[in-house]
Design an enzyme around this catalytic site. Structure first.
Site: not given
Length: 598
Positions: A354, A469
């Site tokens: 991320s 993610d």
């Protein structure tokens, strides 16, 4: 030096046997040459003889469901093939020469006579068999040794490698003694007739023995290969643990020629040589399509620090850094990197998930601290990808804003062109597992690791797979690091808060309370985005213990005061990471090995 008796003295199997007996045993073996790449025997073959390794190196592999598994490597003094003679069963593994080898062959009848005459040998073999049976198969790559014989070869013709060879020799000299040899050295030591028209094995063994003598007295041997001397180069490659192909940065954009050299059994890596100005290159990835390179190193010829990074890789002392996700809290990683730079702690590999993946990619690309700060300060305010709301059919925000931000930062940069090794981690919805993005577009890899489920749509990569993610599966991707020393930095510790309402409120009530009150005084209830991101971080919490076990140093940066989407609090987050890193890393780094290449 290369007598069978000398090799027997090095073997634990023959411990306790007298020198007189060792001499008699050594005289009973038949010398057998085995060129690098040749197979001694295959798994499933009948056992007809045992072999003593007099010189060279072999690998022992067993077939598995996912391909061959390396069990161990054999060196001078090791005995191989004896178990099949003892049990009468077929060979349980395949043995292949990693280098030109000289073996002492013991046929079955002589082997049986040896056990009768020397019961100590039978006991030694039994102990070795018991130890091997008790040991679990090593994880992938664990059975391999750090390279000691390195061949330096030009990736394109007519390139002078002397400067690169001396720079590498000097860098490795910080950790031990280094022998630098080339074709002329071989002629001086072995005589001009060594590369005359003789059989391959007659030519191979003297070169192999000479290089092994150098290896026995030096921590590293660097052999400079040359297309003008193909037989010397072929002999070097058959002895090599690692082939470094050197390519001037100015030649990277050219169309890579197909490899014409027989590479042998060694690992192959690309060495891109830059001038001190270090211009950004494009197209390194195309060279990987033409060569079986496992890794790329970008170095400046006159920069000692770059060569020290390569030396750390070759000596098993490289440092890898894993950066965890956590929204705006991840900006604390910038302070960590600044502190590491001030403390003189090198980063040889960096990866993240991320926001940690974005910062890892920035650092790997060669951005300095001030440039990274400027990118985050300006781009989050300019593109605001987390607030680019759209019709919520595929997600709440449009991916075009994040795409524009990543293209603005990285353009067409690929990981192969990055200054150090880097990667991002995403959750692959098409395979149900995590993906470490190490090749190809940096921008695509960052978009894949940042695609928060529900907030935005899954990101589609070049192969058509869907990614979200990486925090869903691995928020702190220490497992993706290949470095020998690993540091893991987490910023995702959740700040547990209770609702400011006695029961779940309606969205209209929350909106009314926030409108009537100052935002800071309104009763707390998480937004949809906060709920989604906190749930993702909570889901990945079970891997925290894995990251702690895998890392040599685990850092929990206390960035909880920064809200998950407060990207305007860059300086606060950076300062938290900077102060915490100095407190934790300073004492740790002070204990480092003084011979650490820097």
């Amino acid at each position: 030096m290369h007598s069978p008796a000398d090799a027997l003295r090095r073997s634990p199997v023959f411990a306790g046997v007298t020198d007189e007996a060792l001499a008699l045993i050594g005289a009973s073996v038949d010398s057998v040459p085995l060129l690098g790449g040749q197979v001694l025997f295959q798994q499933g073959d009948a056992g007809e003889a045992a072999y003593l390794v007099l010189s060279g190196r072999l690998r022992v592999e067993r077939a598995g469901p996912d391909g061959a598994v390396l069990l161990r490597e054999l060196v001078r003094g090791d005995l191989v093939g004896e178990f099949a003679l003892l049990t009468g069963a077929p060979r349980t593994a395949t043995v292949t020469a990693m280098r030109d080898c000289e073996l002492g062959r013991l046929p079955r009848d002589r082997f049986d006579a040896l056990l009768v005459a020397h019961p100590d040998v039978a006991i030694g073999i039994s102990r070795q068999l018991a130890a091997l049976l008790a040991a679990a198969p090593p994880p992938a790559g664990v059975g391999r040794r750090h390279p000691t014989v390195v061949v330096l070869q030009a990736a394109v013709a007519d390139e002078d490698l002397q400067a690169a060879a001396h720079a590498l020799t000097e860098a490795l000299g910080c950790t031990g003694t280094v022998a630098l040899v080339d074709h002329q050295h071989a002629l001086d030591v072995l005589g001009p007739e060594i590369f005359s028209d003789r059989g391959a094995s007659e030519e191979a063994l003297p070169v192999a023995r000479w290089l092994q003598q150098l290896e026995a007295t030096h921590t590293h041997v660097i052999c400079v290969a040359s297309p003008a001397h193909p037989r010397w180069s072929a002999a070097c490659l058959r002895q090599a643990d690692l082939l470094l192909e050197a390519l001037p940065a100015a030649r990277v954009p050219e169309e890579p020629p197909r490899a014409t050299t027989a590479f042998g059994q060694c690992r192959q890596e690309l060495l891109v040589l830059h001038p001190m100005a270090r211009p950004r290159v494009h197209g390194t990835g195309r060279w990987f399509a033409q060569r079986p390179y496992a890794r790329c190193h970008h170095v400046r010829l006159g920069h000692a620090g770059d060569w020290a990074r390569l030396a750390r890789h070759l000596t098993g002392r490289s440092i890898g850094l894993a950066l965890g996700g956590g929204g705006a809290r991840g900006l604390a990683h910038l302070g960590l990197l600044r502190a590491m730079d001030e403390l003189g702690i090198p980063v040889d590999e960096v990866g993240g998930t991320s926001i940690g993946g974005v910062i890892a990619a920035q650092y790997a690309s060669g951005m300095g601290f001030e440039e990274m700060m400027a990118r985050h300060r300006e781009d989050w305010a300019r593109f605001h990808p987390h607030r680019a709301y759209t019709l919520p059919l595929l997600g709440m925000v449009r991916v075009s804003a994040a795409d524009a931000m990543m293209r603005h930062q990285f353009g067409g940069l690929e990981f192969e062109d990055c200054w150090i090794q880097g990667f991002t981690c995403s959750a692959n919805l098409s395979t149900g597992d995590r993906t470490f993005h190490r090749r190809g577009s940096v921008a695509d890899a960052c978009l894949a690791t940042m695609a928060i489920p529900a907030l935005g749509p899954p990101y589609v990569t070049a192969d058509g797979s869907l990614h979200v993610d990486g925090a869903v599966v691995d928020n702190l991707p220490v497992a993706g690091l290949t470095a020998s020393v690993t540091i893991a930095a987490s910023v995702s510790a959740l700040v547990w808060r209770s609702s400011g309402y006695p029961r779940t409120p309606s969205p209209w009530r929350v909106l009314r309370d926030r409108w009537r009150s100052r935002q800071a005084l309104a009763p707390y209830f998480p937004s949809l985005v906060e709920t989604v991101l906190a749930s993702i971080l909570l889901a990945g919490k079970h891997r925290d213990s894995d990251a702690r076990q895998l890392s040599d140093l685990h850092l929990d940066i206390p960035a909880g005061e920064v809200a998950l989407f407060a990207f305007d609090r860059l300086e606060t987050a950076m300062d938290v990471g900077y102060r915490y890193a100095h407190e934790r890393l300073g004492p740790w780094w002070a204990k480092r090995d003084p011979s650490f290449p820097r």
